[in-house]
Design a protein around this motif. Structure first.
Motif, mmCIF file in Angstrom:
data_model
loop_
_atom_site.group_PDB
_atom_site.id
_atom_site.type_symbol
_atom_site.label_atom_id
_atom_site.label_comp_id
_atom_site.label_asym_id
_atom_site.label_seq_id
_atom_site.Cartn_x
_atom_site.Cartn_y
_atom_site.Cartn_z
ATOM 1 N N ASN A 36 0.892 -1.400 -0.124
ATOM 2 C CA ASN A 36 -0.060 -0.162 -0.043
ATOM 3 C C ASN A 36 1.041 1.072 0.008
ATOM 4 N N LYS A 37 0.647 2.181 -0.937
ATOM 5 C CA LYS A 37 1.404 3.416 -0.776
ATOM 6 C C LYS A 37 0.550 4.635 -1.305
ATOM 7 N N GLU A 38 0.659 5.780 -0.895
ATOM 8 C CA GLU A 38 -0.122 6.973 -0.929
ATOM 9 C C GLU A 38 -0.320 7.153 -2.493
ATOM 10 N N LYS A 39 0.787 6.805 -3.277
ATOM 11 C CA LYS A 39 0.514 6.798 -4.672
ATOM 12 C C LYS A 39 0.554 5.154 -5.133
ATOM 13 N N ALA A 40 -0.744 4.999 -5.577
ATOM 14 C CA ALA A 40 -1.137 3.275 -5.680
ATOM 15 C C ALA A 40 -0.345 2.921 -6.856
ATOM 16 N N SER A 41 0.832 1.663 -6.857
ATOM 17 C CA SER A 41 0.980 1.247 -8.106
ATOM 18 C C SER A 41 -0.042 0.516 -8.920
ATOM 19 N N ASP B 133 7.342 0.709 -9.214
ATOM 20 C CA ASP B 133 6.002 1.458 -9.015
ATOM 21 C C ASP B 133 5.721 2.389 -9.978
ATOM 22 N N TRP B 438 -1.796 4.555 9.316
ATOM 23 C CA TRP B 438 -1.626 4.902 8.089
ATOM 24 C C TRP B 438 -1.875 3.737 7.053
ATOM 25 N N ASN B 439 -1.668 2.457 7.134
ATOM 26 C CA ASN B 439 -1.870 1.593 6.121
ATOM 27 C C ASN B 439 -3.291 1.095 6.308
ATOM 28 N N LEU B 442 -4.960 3.861 3.997
ATOM 29 C CA LEU B 442 -4.787 3.703 2.699
ATOM 30 C C LEU B 442 -6.052 2.704 2.091
ATOM 31 N N ARG B 445 -9.463 4.212 2.189
ATOM 32 C CA ARG B 445 -9.831 5.190 1.269
ATOM 33 C C ARG B 445 -9.791 4.624 -0.258
ATOM 34 N N TRP B 457 -1.692 14.973 -3.392
ATOM 35 C CA TRP B 457 -1.043 14.731 -4.469
ATOM 36 C C TRP B 457 0.239 15.609 -4.879
ATOM 37 N N ASN B 477 -5.586 5.193 -7.966
ATOM 38 C CA ASN B 477 -5.763 6.383 -6.987
ATOM 39 C C ASN B 477 -7.063 7.263 -7.139
#
Lengths: 303, 566
Positions: A36-41, B133, B438-439, B442, B445, B457, B477
């Motif tokens: 999981n990342k802020e900017k999803a891969s 990524d 956090w996890n 994510l 959301r 962003w 996203n």
């Protein structure tokens, strides 16, 4: 003794296996995942990563695969950084053990000495001072103590750098790590020493004219150490594996931080490795504690 | 008895002295030492996950990458794209074939760096097996039948790239870390079975082609980078050594800066900002990014409304948000209240700026807040709500509106949530704040398990498509869930998807700007995306340091810095 030791080792292995199973299934139950990342891969990337680390298989199968690898000595790589876990743990443990080992030594030596002084000077000035300081030591959380040390020695007195790449200074973290166990050992030693000093055999020893030093170290202190040993065993296991608070404040690459960050990162392989590592240390420490009882008090039998 | 006690005391003291003595070999703590003008001491963040520029996706990792690797182009102190490994380039008439002429340069181990290295490196990132990524950035490049990228090295110093469509930001990408070359022999040697692509850069000493090589790495403690004599521009590198403190602990970082153990820190504790903001060593630089609030358009809150009514409800809440207060009191570093989603100052891909401070925007961001209550209530009335005046400047809404605001842990994020909560409460809207780890945050959301949530962003490259692509219905996203479910109250999103497809393929850059404005209009019309302010970037740098520069993407370049003794 041998039979007992074998039995204990067998039980220890079972405990570690149980810990591994509980941890594995519990960590898979927490929501969120390692990628999981802020900017999803992209889904393709996620898929490839899950395939690479077997996360696309059912959890029980993952567990069996994981344990098989671990028993073959393969702890896998961190899902977060791709670093080899065993190399990583060895390196971090070396740092933590150096710090924690020094801190444990300081705590044990000073704790026993101060506790003995307090018992021998009961209700006099040294005792009062020691009681005051140990109360302070047990009451102060480590993050307050660590920050305070940073403030005084690094920012006010400026005798130790906050951070240095060439020669990191370990004095402050050792103090921060050792204060609590030291205070605790002081109190334990004092209480049980007082107890021992009131025993009949001490009176007998005194009556026989045994020299005071001999009487205190051979007769009183030795018997007073049983509760201290009970505490010291697990304490050493904890202190050797590091403390996140102290490591963060003094920028130390120890193992303590990994326990916490691996969970927030959902770095499954690191969670398992750190937990199992602590579990193994813990059962070993407990085993050694029990064996130490026997050395201190030969009357104790294990059967 | 006294004798024994004093004996014990002496023992305790002597052990104490021994223990202290052990640590005191570190004479001359940094404070007293003469200033070492050849070493810059820096904190960016804690230990980076990957130093491999292909696998890194963090800004701090990007900073390390731009200082130890270099691509076809790079940025100068003014933020202008300048040639690096590519000395010149030409573009085909249709704008899809780029031919780069490379300079003769070397890897840090002395090997020659050729166009083949770029072919290998770019294909490596694009290969799904690498699982990078940022691999999606390579989607603009055409592919061969076997799935590899249409990039060629006709000779050692010519590199030809074929794009699927003309792309106004392609050259910018050639300065982005994911597009940096990596040393094939090193990568393959460390990863023989292909299961651990980043293995080659996990310890100090790996081969690179940038200004610095990593000399030593004490994990989670420090890194020391030294000047790479094989760097193509080594003659102009003014700082010999970079030392990085690997920490994310605000207290420790700030203390190290104040004790002169650090020269540069990239983060300042929130509660210290007010005290240092006017100091000469406190820097505020532009950054391209938007802090915004997102609504889940499929949330049951909007059930029974029309698409327009649902949008009006969200618009009403947008009006109630006191952006100036949030920027001044919580942001504290001069953030500009946002009146559009694409951040001010972003290039438009046709030589201009997409949104400027003088543009009208979608609302007046400086006056939103409590004064807009009447307008907000009017919008909500259109959506079927009625208000009764409580007589004290607050209102009651009927039927009742209550919702939960989702945010992750963080002083600033939580403070913003509280401001919004108070703003909404004046018109009777009840908003609860849910702070998640956090996890979990994510996950929730991304899966649309929220009504209203904190979002943000920061752009990776200077083109509005980077911001607009987030909301494609297929995007991972698109937390607002636009186009993800069909229901009567969520906007139909097929037109947006089609519009973006057109933007991605159009060859007419002037028209492309119009299309992107249309897309932003369409997005803002839903009021599912509510910009609060544009990010900026703060850092602190000692007065005796000069020449560090930063790009709008948050990358810091340290090689041309200098440090004076005073």
């Amino acid at each position: 003794m041998l039979k007992y030791t074998i039995k204990r080792v067998g039980l220890a292995i079972v405990s570690v296996l149980i810990v591994s199973a509980i941890t594995f299934f519990a960590m898979n139950l927490i929501p969120g995942g390692p990628f999981n990342k802020e900017k999803a891969s992209s889904p393709a990337v996620q898929q490839e990563l899950e395939r690479r680390y077997n996360l696309d298989k059912p959890v029980p199968e993952q567990y069996v695969l994981y344990m098989k690898n671990v028993l073959h000595g393969d702890w896998g790589v961190s899902l977060k950084s791709g670093r080899d876990i065993w190399t990583d743990i060895q390196m971090k443990f070396a740092v933590s053990a150096k710090l924690g080992g020094s801190a444990a030594l300081v705590a044990i030596i000073f704790g026993i000495i101060l506790g003995s002084i307090a018992a021998l000077t009961r209700n006099k000035l040294p005792d009062r001072m020691i009681v005051f300081l140990t109360t302070l030591g047990t009451a102060m959380p480590s993050f307050v103590l660590a920050t305070l040390l940073l403030l005084v020695f690094c920012l006010q007195l400026k005798i130790i750098p906050v951070w240095s790449s060439s020669n990191p200074n370990y004095v402050l973290p050792i103090i921060a790590l050792s204060i609590y166990p030291m205070a605790y050992i002081t109190r334990l030693t004092k209480t049980s020493m007082l107890d021992a000093l009131n025993q009949d055999y001490i009176r007998t020893a005194k009556a026989k004219g045994v020299p005071a030093v001999w009487m205190i170290f051979k007769h009183a202190l030795r018997n007073a150490l049983i509760p201290v040993i009970t505490y010291v065993g697990p304490m050493v296991a904890y202190i050797l594996t590091g403390s996140m608070v102290v490591e963060n404040i003094f920028t130390i690459g120890g193992l303590g931080t990994s326990f916490v960050t691996s969970i927030t990162n959902r770095d499954y392989t690191t969670i398992m490795a750190t937990t199992l590592f602590l579990a193994i240390l813990m059962v070993v420490a407990n085993l050694l504690t029990d064996l130490a009882y026997k050395l201190v008090d030969p009357r104790i039998t294990f059967e | 008895m006294k004798k024994i006690v004093s004996m014990l005391l002496i023992a305790a003291m002597s052990i104490g002295l021994m223990a202290c003595g052990g640590g005191n070999n570190d004479q001359g703590a940094s404070n007293d030492a003469a200033v070492d003008t050849t070493t810059l001491k820096i904190n960016l963040a804690s230990e980076p996950d990957y130093l491999d520029p292909a696998l890194n996706s963090s800004v701090d990792g990007g900073c390390l990458a731009v200082n130890s690797f270099v691509g076809l182009h790079t940025y100068d102190a003014e933020g202008t794209l300048i040639p690096a490994i590519a000395s010149e380039y030409s573009v085909s008439e249709d704008g899809t074939v780029y031919t780069f002429k490379l300079i003769e340069s070397k890897w840090s181990n002395g090997d020659a760096l050729t166009a083949k290295d770029f072919v290998y490196s770019w294909n490596r990132v694009a290969d799904p097996a690498t699982a990078a990524d940022y691999s999606y950035l390579f989607a603009i490049i055409a592919t061969n039948e076997d799935g590899t990228l249409k990039i060629e090295a006709p000779d050692d110093y010519t590199f030809v790239v074929t794009l699927t469509n003309p792309c106004p930001y392609f050259l910018d990408l050639t300065a982005f870390p994911t597009f940096f070359p990596v040393h094939q022999a090193s990568v393959e040697a460390a990863n023989p079975d292909g299961t651990n692509p980043g293995a080659w850069a996990q310890e100090a000493g790996f081969v690179c082609n940038g200004a610095y090589t990593l000399e030593s790495w004490a994990h989670n403690e420090s890194m020391v980078y030294v000047k790479n004599e094989n760097y193509y521009d080594a003659a102009n590198v003014t700082m010999d050594t970079l030392e990085f403190m690997l920490s994310a602990d605000d207290t420790a970082i700030y203390a190290a800066y104040n004790s002169n153990d650090l020269d540069f820190i990239d983060s300042v504790p929130n509660d210290e900002i007010a005290a240092v903001i006017n100091n000469p060593d406190f820097y505020i630089v532009d950054q391209l990014g938007t802090y915004y609030i997102g609504f889940n358009v499929n949330d049951p809150l909007f059930e029974g409304k029309t698409v327009e009514q649902a949008a009006k409800m969200r618009q009403a809440l947008s009006l109630m948000m006191d952006r100036s207060y949030i920027a001044e009191e919580i942001g504290q570093t001069g953030q500009v209240p946002a009146d559009a989603f694409v951040p001010q100052g972003m290039a438009d891909g046709n030589g201009g700026i997409f949104n400027t401070a003088d543009d009208e925007g979608y609302y007046d961001a400086t006056t939103t807040g409590l004064t807009q209550a009447p307008a907000a209530m009017a919008l909500l009335e259109e959506a079927g709500y009625t208000f009764t005046d409580n007589g004290d400047g607050t209102y009651e809404v009927s039927p009742a509106i209550s919702m939960t605001y989702l945010t992750n842990e963080g002083t600033g994020h939580e403070a913003i949530a509280q401001v919004l909560q108070a703003d909404f409460a004046t018109i009777g809207i009840d908003m609860e704040i849910k702070v998640e780890e956090w996890n979990v945050f994510l996950d929730d959301r991304k899966n649309g398990n929220f009504t209203i949530a904190r979002e943000g962003w920061v752009a990776d490259y200077n083109d509005p498509i980077n911001m607009l692509e987030i909301f494609l219905s297929t995007s991972g996203n698109n937390d607002m869930q636009l186009g993800k479910e069909k229901n009567s109250y969520a906007p139909d999103w097929t037109e947006y998807d089609a519009l973006l497809a057109e933007i991605l393929t159009t060859t007419d850059f002037a028209n492309r700007v119009n299309l992107m404005h249309q897309a932003e209009d369409m997005l803002m019309d839903t009021w599912a995306v509510i910009p609060l302010y544009y990010y900026n970037d703060v850092y602190m740098q000692k007065d005796n340091v000069d020449g560090v520069f930063s790009t709008v993407f948050g990358m810091k370049y340290f090689m041309y810095s200098t440090k004076s003794a005073e």
